[in-house]
Design an enzyme around this catalytic site. Structure first.
Site, PDB file in Angstrom:
ATOM      1  N   ARG A  49      54.930  36.170  35.677  1.00  0.00           N
ATOM      2  CA  ARG A  49      53.809  35.957  34.785  1.00  0.00           C
ATOM      3  C   ARG A  49      53.312  34.707  34.951  1.00  0.00           C
ATOM      4  O   ARG A  49      52.133  34.327  34.909  1.00  0.00           O
ATOM      5  CB  ARG A  49      54.481  36.050  33.514  1.00  0.00           C
ATOM      6  CG  ARG A  49      53.541  35.618  32.214  1.00  0.00           C
ATOM      7  CD  ARG A  49      53.576  35.916  30.842  1.00  0.00           C
ATOM      8  NE  ARG A  49      54.899  36.183  30.569  1.00  0.00           N
ATOM      9  CZ  ARG A  49      55.854  35.137  30.203  1.00  0.00           C
ATOM     10  NH1 ARG A  49      55.514  33.756  30.404  1.00  0.00           N
ATOM     11  NH2 ARG A  49      57.394  35.448  29.796  1.00  0.00           N
ATOM     12  N   TYR A 101      28.256  41.980  25.812  1.00  0.00           N
ATOM     13  CA  TYR A 101      29.194  43.376  26.078  1.00  0.00           C
ATOM     14  C   TYR A 101      29.710  43.470  24.523  1.00  0.00           C
ATOM     15  O   TYR A 101      30.213  42.666  23.725  1.00  0.00           O
ATOM     16  CB  TYR A 101      30.243  43.088  27.037  1.00  0.00           C
ATOM     17  CG  TYR A 101      31.076  43.924  26.942  1.00  0.00           C
ATOM     18  CD1 TYR A 101      30.768  45.403  27.127  1.00  0.00           C
ATOM     19  CD2 TYR A 101      32.517  43.730  26.779  1.00  0.00           C
ATOM     20  CE1 TYR A 101      31.585  46.339  27.199  1.00  0.00           C
ATOM     21  CE2 TYR A 101      33.585  44.624  26.933  1.00  0.00           C
ATOM     22  CZ  TYR A 101      33.202  45.981  27.020  1.00  0.00           C
ATOM     23  OH  TYR A 101      33.990  47.086  26.957  1.00  0.00           O
ATOM     24  N   ASP A 173      29.514  34.069  30.876  1.00  0.00           N
ATOM     25  CA  ASP A 173      30.115  35.192  31.413  1.00  0.00           C
ATOM     26  C   ASP A 173      29.099  35.592  32.588  1.00  0.00           C
ATOM     27  O   ASP A 173      28.060  36.052  32.330  1.00  0.00           O
ATOM     28  CB  ASP A 173      30.123  36.001  30.190  1.00  0.00           C
ATOM     29  CG  ASP A 173      30.842  37.534  30.728  1.00  0.00           C
ATOM     30  OD1 ASP A 173      30.642  37.694  31.852  1.00  0.00           O
ATOM     31  OD2 ASP A 173      31.228  38.142  29.927  1.00  0.00           O
TER      32      ASP A 173
HETATM   33  O1  P1T Z   1      36.404  45.657  30.856  1.00  0.00           O
HETATM   34  P1  P1T Z   1      36.935  44.388  31.011  1.00  0.00           P
HETATM   35  O2  P1T Z   1      37.264  43.924  32.463  1.00  0.00           O
HETATM   36  O3  P1T Z   1      37.825  43.893  30.136  1.00  0.00           O
HETATM   37  O4  P1T Z   1      35.690  43.283  30.918  1.00  0.00           O
HETATM   38  C1  P1T Z   1      35.051  43.022  29.600  1.00  0.00           C
HETATM   39  C2  P1T Z   1      33.561  42.641  30.004  1.00  0.00           C
HETATM   40  C3  P1T Z   1      33.235  41.368  29.802  1.00  0.00           C
HETATM   41  N1  P1T Z   1      31.894  40.857  30.056  1.00  0.00           N
HETATM   42  C4  P1T Z   1      30.992  41.585  30.310  1.00  0.00           C
HETATM   43  C5  P1T Z   1      29.562  40.954  30.322  1.00  0.00           C
HETATM   44  C6  P1T Z   1      31.163  42.827  30.454  1.00  0.00           C
HETATM   45  O5  P1T Z   1      30.142  43.596  30.695  1.00  0.00           O
HETATM   46  C7  P1T Z   1      32.668  43.408  30.137  1.00  0.00           C
HETATM   47  C8  P1T Z   1      32.798  44.943  30.125  1.00  0.00           C
HETATM   48  N2  P1T Z   1      31.719  45.680  30.397  1.00  0.00           N
HETATM   49  C9  P1T Z   1      31.853  47.148  30.324  1.00  0.00           C
HETATM   50  C10 P1T Z   1      32.956  47.751  30.594  1.00  0.00           C
HETATM   51  C11 P1T Z   1      30.361  47.624  30.422  1.00  0.00           C
HETATM   52  O6  P1T Z   1      30.271  48.957  30.947  1.00  0.00           O
HETATM   53  O7  P1T Z   1      29.475  47.063  29.970  1.00  0.00           O
END
Ligand code: P1T
Length: 380
Positions: A49, A101, A173
């Protein structure tokens, strides 16, 4: 290994042949613990971890690709975001762009507000409104650009400058652009974040997240939090993301070229009311995109004429574009954000138009993709 060139660093940083065997590819260290040389003494790895050599290789490579000093890998994009938010304390305030998102919005609004964090969502393409949203207790400016799902472009350098004056850190992001197209740290951001599930992994076969920064004190705290909170990726997942990163540059070039052609085709199509793609001259932030990105990426959204029903019919009618959430893989995807990725913003000021269709343009032959979309738009 140092090179000025992204493509070379993607293949070699953190990825020297393995010392024991000469393996050219970083091995998958599928182990949860490491033999200690004496009580409390080890060769840099004690418990997986805390650290794992496959993860360490990925973290070093990702830091280099973002032009940062330090990288940290996580079990998902949301795991990275949650860990990052643990930098804050009850009573702290975050200025967030108003198109993010759905899962990010859900975490902020429905989880973290209960812990006393405060969020203001603002249209960050409006810099005056953005500046006004800061308060004495603002600790972070949270940017997504291009935004999900409206593909708005936020001027990273301008927002980072505003945040700096207010003693707040800027987080970007960078999932939609990928480090190949956009390097937020060089534009003044303090922290870059990714869902590596998307372009970095690139093959729709892994879920992961990452954070990169050049601030030593932010890194030390995040490294502590990564271990303390434990949202770490397994070694095989790290290996998949590292393998994906090797081809990021060539994939992004093809994603971008295909998407521009498709955006132009959609803009001329009578079944489409409006197209959102930063490479189109009609995009309101086309000039900002040109300034801060080296190409425009593979994400397109459009409003279907005929509203929600038309959007759903189109999304059902494609054959090559698979109906599904997520993005950034080599294969093309189509979705209706209001009913899929952005359901959690329904009823909020961030609510998404039900006629919006989002495309993640893959690297198939562009003529096949155009034919597929033309067919869906005419028969959907
Ligand atoms: O799904 P994950 O790996 O936990 O990531 C989250 C996330 C964070 N930031 C952005 C800009 C994202 O688009 C996402 C996840 N987005 C999708 C699953 C989607 O289809 O938009």
């Amino acid at each position: 290994m140092h090179s000025d060139h992204f493509e070379t660093r993607a293949l070699h940083v953190g990825q020297a042949p393995e010392s024991a065997t000469g393996a050219v590819v970083v091995p998958i260290f599928q182990t949860s613990t490491f033999a200690q040389t004496d009580v409390g003494e080890h060769k840099g790895f004690d418990y997986a971890r805390t650290a794992n050599p496959t993860r360490a290789a990925l973290e070093e490579c990702l830091a280099s690709l973002e032009g940062g000093a330090y990288g940290l890998a996580f079990s998902s994009g949301m795991g990275a975001i949650t860990t990052l938010m643990l930098l804050l304390k009850s009573g702290d305030h975050v200025v967030v762009c108003d198109d993010v998102y759905g899962g990010t919005f859900r975490l902020f609004r429905r989880v973290l507000e209960d812990f006393g964090l405060e969020f203001t969502f603002v249209d960050m393409t409006n810099l005056d409104a953005t500046a006004r949203a800061f308060r004495a207790n603002t600790r972070l400016a949270w940017i997504e650009t291009p935004t999900n799902p409206l593909i708005k472009i936020v001027d990273i350098a301008a927002v980072a400058q505003i945040a700096k004056k207010q003693n707040a850190w800027t987080v970007v992001d960078n999932t939609f652009a990928s480090p190949f197209l956009q390097q937020p740290l060089a534009l003044g951001a303090d922290i870059v974040l990714h869902s590596t599930t998307k372009y970095l992994g690139g093959h729709s076969d892994v879920v992961g997240g990452a954070i990169v920064t050049s601030h030593q004190e932010i890194f030390e705290r995040l490294k502590f939090l990564q271990n303390a909170a434990g949202a770490v990726p397994g070694p095989f997942d790290c290996w998949l993301v590292l393998r994906g990163a090797k081809t990021l540059a060539v994939r992004m070039e093809r994603h971008s070229a295909n998407a521009l052609r498709i955006a132009q085709m959609l803009e001329a199509h009578p079944a489409v009311a409006r197209v959102f793609y930063p490479g189109l001259k009609s995009h309101p932030q086309f000039e900002i995109a040109r300034k801060q990105m080296c190409d425009f990426g593979g994400m397109i959204s459009f409003i279907a004429r005929g509203g929600s029903d038309a959007a759903r019919r189109i999304a059902r009618a494609t054959r090559l574009f698979t109906l599904g959430e997520s993005l950034g893989g080599v294969e093309s995807l189509i979705e209706v954000p209001a009913a899929m990725t952005h359901m959690s913003v329904a009823g909020s000021p961030l609510e998404v138009d039900a006629a919006l269709v989002r495309l993640s343009v893959g690297i198939e032959h562009v003529e096949d993709l155009i034919a597929d979309l033309n067919h869906a738009l005419e028969n959907g």
